[in-house]
Design a protein around this motif. Structure first.
Motif, short mmCIF file in Angstrom:
data_model
loop_
_atom_site.label_atom_id
_atom_site.label_comp_id
_atom_site.label_asym_id
_atom_site.label_seq_id
_atom_site.Cartn_x
_atom_site.Cartn_y
_atom_site.Cartn_z
N ARG A 75 0.83 -1.19 0.00
CA ARG A 75 0.00 0.00 0.00
C ARG A 75 0.88 1.26 0.00
O ARG A 75 0.64 2.22 -0.74
N GLU A 76 1.92 1.27 0.83
CA GLU A 76 2.83 2.42 0.88
C GLU A 76 3.59 2.58 -0.44
O GLU A 76 3.78 3.70 -0.91
N ASN A 77 4.02 1.47 -1.05
CA ASN A 77 4.70 1.53 -2.34
C ASN A 77 3.79 2.08 -3.42
O ASN A 77 4.21 2.84 -4.29
N PHE A 78 2.53 1.67 -3.39
CA PHE A 78 1.56 2.16 -4.37
C PHE A 78 1.36 3.67 -4.23
O PHE A 78 1.35 4.40 -5.22
N LYS A 79 1.23 4.15 -2.99
CA LYS A 79 1.08 5.59 -2.76
C LYS A 79 2.31 6.34 -3.25
O LYS A 79 2.20 7.41 -3.86
N ARG A 83 2.43 9.23 -6.25
CA ARG A 83 3.01 10.57 -6.04
C ARG A 83 4.11 10.86 -7.04
O ARG A 83 4.18 11.93 -7.62
N GLU A 84 5.00 9.89 -7.24
CA GLU A 84 6.10 10.09 -8.18
C GLU A 84 5.59 10.21 -9.62
O GLU A 84 6.11 10.99 -10.41
N GLY A 85 4.57 9.42 -9.96
CA GLY A 85 4.00 9.50 -11.31
C GLY A 85 3.38 10.85 -11.57
O GLY A 85 3.53 11.41 -12.67
N ILE A 86 2.69 11.40 -10.58
CA ILE A 86 2.11 12.72 -10.73
C ILE A 86 3.20 13.77 -10.87
O ILE A 86 3.12 14.68 -11.69
#
Length: 144
Positions: A75-79, A83-86
């Motif tokens: 879940r933390e990796n997905f968040k 964020r990095e993708g944005i």
């Protein structure tokens, strides 16, 4: 929504190249309003926060199990990836806008075959914006 609408309005205003200041302000305002209405409408066409694609099962007497450490890490990796993708998308958007503005300015400079003080000022501003984008990108990619 507002940031994307301002960027879209600025780019479209530069592309349309209005003849005077009044037309420039009017064009920017109309495009900004249209982009805001469109982004607001698209953003609120989806389901409400209460609705979900899958209905919740009926409650049972068994309590739900807490998440494992692996699921919490996922879940933390997905968040983090979101964020990095944005961040990459925003940097790419501004990079493309700066590239378009530079190419438009370079085309005007080549066609006029005269280097004026105004041209030097515009190119300096573009260079400072590119340098700022580069520094912010390095800061972001090094983990803040």
């Amino acid at each position: 929504m507002i940031g994307g609408s301002v960027v879209a309005a600025a780019v479209m205003t530069v592309i349309l190249d209005p003849p005077d200041t009044t037309a420039l302000v009017l064009t920017f305002g109309v495009i900004l309003l249209a982009a805001l209405v469109l982004s607001y409408g698209v953003g609120y066409l989806g389901l409400s926060w209460v609705d979900t694609a899958y209905p919740m099962p009926e409650p049972t007497s068994n309590p739900t199990e807490p998440g494992t450490e692996a699921s919490q890490a996922d879940r933390e990796n997905f968040k983090w990836m979101i964020r990095e993708g944005i961040g990459v998308a925003i940097a790419s958007l501004f990079g493309l806008i700066l590239l378009v503005l530079f190419l438009l300015e370079e085309t005007a400079l080549i066609q006029s075959q005269q280097l004026t003080v105004g041209d030097i000022g515009v190119l300096t501003v573009l260079f400072v914006l590119v340098l700022t984008l580069f520094v912010v990108g390095l800061w972001s990619w090094r983990g803040r």
